[in-house]
Design an enzyme around this catalytic site. Structure first.
Site, PDB file in Angstrom:
ATOM      1  N   CYS A 187      16.630  33.159  -8.597  1.00  0.00           N
ATOM      2  CA  CYS A 187      15.900  32.191  -7.699  1.00  0.00           C
ATOM      3  C   CYS A 187      15.834  30.835  -8.565  1.00  0.00           C
ATOM      4  O   CYS A 187      15.084  30.787  -9.202  1.00  0.00           O
ATOM      5  CB  CYS A 187      14.581  32.732  -7.008  1.00  0.00           C
ATOM      6  SG  CYS A 187      13.849  31.321  -6.381  1.00  0.00           S
ATOM      7  N   CYS A 229      12.501  28.995  -8.394  1.00  0.00           N
ATOM      8  CA  CYS A 229      11.527  29.871  -9.094  1.00  0.00           C
ATOM      9  C   CYS A 229      11.521  29.344 -10.567  1.00  0.00           C
ATOM     10  O   CYS A 229      10.483  29.103 -11.119  1.00  0.00           O
ATOM     11  CB  CYS A 229      11.700  31.171  -9.111  1.00  0.00           C
ATOM     12  SG  CYS A 229      11.656  31.781  -7.273  1.00  0.00           S
TER      13      CYS A 229
END
Lengths: 292, 46, 215
Positions: free
Chosen positions: C110, C113
């Protein structure tokens, strides 16, 4: 004669329903979490779509490329190669929900933008999008910045916006706070594509779709395709004229194998499926392939 | 065998090998993990 | 090919549609259309291909997303858990009650993230012992996480949630998702998505300051 378009339409519809079998997901804005999400479907179908039960090959490809150099994108590449080899752009014509949506939009009665040599030039754009957004950017970011950036999914894909973005934001009020410039951009892109397709047949497929670009690379070797029997062909060119895609010949890289050309061929020379073989005892090799 | 069929065989072999190797190295799990969660930015929300 | 051919075609089409609908119905199973509790729709979604383990049953009564735009979790008590730490040992959330806790859910695939993570060491440095920061990695195996953490040289606590059980306790369908828990155990703030380490450093600092001020 009129049954063939119906059959294709039914197959398109069935594909769309099967890829998005998780109907319940739409209302709740909840992604499906079953193991089938490790499988790719051949057509363009966002895996962030709440209804999706499998993975999008393009999204999977971008993410897999992000794992370079540690892991090569073997699974997704192998999948794309095998689908390309067996079906090629038959997927576009029969098994892509976004292709279906574009065709339905084109039925709206408006003046239409006919194909021309300019649209043929524009058809090269999708290879550029493939090279830059699907391959180069994800690989470059992974290598230099160390994080995955699925650039096509993030900045362009209208299927993702339609199936995933809009349906999730509609179903989940808490996402509205996160929505910003990126969502606005993608929505604009999606609307532009959808509106464009009303006037210009399958504009996304012809000019933008990197998945179609990938499958088109297999045009010469695909096992199943729409083909011309060169023994019967009289080279009248009616097939190319009738075709709404930017083909030069039936079955080339722009052909989505919808088979609409079959209806206008005066010699009935166009067929769908595996290659026909003709065998002439006089020939040294025995059999050759009857294909233009 | 025609040249075209030889090419097809080669491509098919490459595809099958890549697919198998990919599954063995855990690619299906990777695909699944990515597909069952939502990275908002990745799909153009937020 | 006239009427009989056409009938056959329509029958085939109807069969395909019926099959697809059956698949669709099987996918949604027999759940009620109650919008409040979206708990465990996954169990009904895929009876054969089940990935979610039993821990769902232990899940506390946590009404997740409801109709209002405000996050429901704010003001609620946090859900405790114990997880495996990367590098060995266990991490229990309740052991850190009394400090402000920053509970982050992430995964190495991700982008946002990963991009916000440099903010974490900075936050730890800024707040020292009054902050307990833990990053729970969802779904991934230990090796993948270990490689990532090593490459980036992070040393804050990382919990491995390989089967997604801890992720079930919070609304972690979308990541990155961060929860700020006040010292008294109530959830002070939540944060969905991330805009890079600098911006998130400011954003979390504000939330942590507010939570500290709540004493």
């Amino acid at each position: 004669m009129g049954d063939r378009p119906l059959k294709r339409r039914l197959i398109q519809l069935a594909s769309a329903l099967i890829y998005n079998a998780n109907m319940a997901g739409f209302g709740k804005g909840e992604l499906y979490r079953g193991a089938t999400k490790g499988l790719c479907v051949p057509g363009l179908n966002c895996y962030s779509c709440p209804g999706a039960v499998a993975a999008c090959p393009l999204g999977s490809l971008q993410n897999a490329l992000s794992r370079l150099p540690r892991k090569a994108p073997l699974y997704v590449a192998g999948f794309l190669v095998l689908v390309g080899l067996t079906l090629g752009r038959v997927v576009c014509g029969f098994a892509c929900p976004f292709g279906l949506i574009q065709e339905l939009l084109h039925k709206i009665p408006t003046p239409k933008i006919r194909k021309s040599r300019w649209t043929r030039y524009l058809s090269w754009l999708k290879y550029g999008i493939l090279a830059v957004f699907v391959v180069a950017i994800p690989v470059w970011y992974a290598w230099t910045e160390g994080y995955p950036l699925p650039a096509f999914c993030k900045y362009i894909c209208p299927a993702g916006t339609l199936e995933g973005g809009w349906s999730l934001v509609a179903a989940r009020p808490e996402y509205r706070g996160v929505v910003g410039g990126l969502f606005g951009w993608k929505s604009a892109v999606c609307i532009a594509v959808l509106v464009g397709c009303v006037f210009c047949y399958r504009a996304f497929c012809r000019f933008l779709c990197p998945l179609g670009a990938i499958y088109s690379l297999f045009a010469r070797v695909a096992l199943v395709a729409v083909r011309v029997d060169k023994r019967l062909c009289c080279e009248c060119g009616l097939c190319v004229e009738r075709c709404k895609m930017d083909v030069r010949r039936v079955g080339d890289r722009e052909c989505i194998h919808c088979g609409e050309c079959r209806a206008v061929c005066p010699k009935n020379a166009i067929y769908f499926g595996r290659e026909k073989r003709i065998c002439q005892p006089a020939e040294e090799n025995g059999c050759s392939v009857s294909e233009r | 065998m025609t040249r075209k069929n030889a090419a097809r065989l080669l491509i098919a072999a490459a595809g099958v090998l890549a697919l198998a190797a990919g599954i063995l190295q855990g690619d299906m799990q990777d695909t699944m993990r990515k597909a069952v969660r939502l990275c908002l930015e990745c799909v153009g929300i937020g | 090919m006239s009427t009989s051919g056409r009938k056959r075609l329509l029958r085939i089409g109807a069969l395909i549609l019926a099959a697809a609908l059956c698949l669709g119905l099987a996918a949604c199973g027999g759940h009620e259309d109650v919008p409040e509790t979206e708990k465990t729709p996954e169990t009904e979604a895929a009876p054969e291909a089940e990935k979610e383990p039993a821990p769902e049953e232990e899940q506390e009564e946590e009404p997740e997303e409801e109709e209002e735009p405000e996050d429901d979790l704010v003001g609620q008590r946090y859900s405790d858990f114990t997880g495996q730490l990367l590098g060995g040992g266990e991490f229990t959330l309740s052991e850190h009650e009394g400090k402000v806790i920053l509970l982050n859910f992430w995964a190495s695939w991700c982008g946002p993230c990963v991009r916000e993570m440099p903010a974490f060491p900075r936050l730890i440095e800024k707040y020292g012992d009054s902050l307990a920061l833990v990053a729970v990695d969802l779904d991934e195996d230990a090796q993948t996480v270990a490689d990532f953490i090593e490459e980036n040289g992070y040393d804050f606590p990382v919990v491995l949630d390989t089967d997604g059980a801890i992720g079930q306790l919070y609304p972690t369908m979308a990541i990155p998702y961060t929860v700020i828990i006040a010292p008294d155990g109530t959830i002070a703030a939540t944060s969905l998505g991330a805009n890079g380490a600098d911006e998130m450093f400011e954003h979390y600092s504000e939330a942590i300051d507010a939570a500290l001020g709540q004493e």
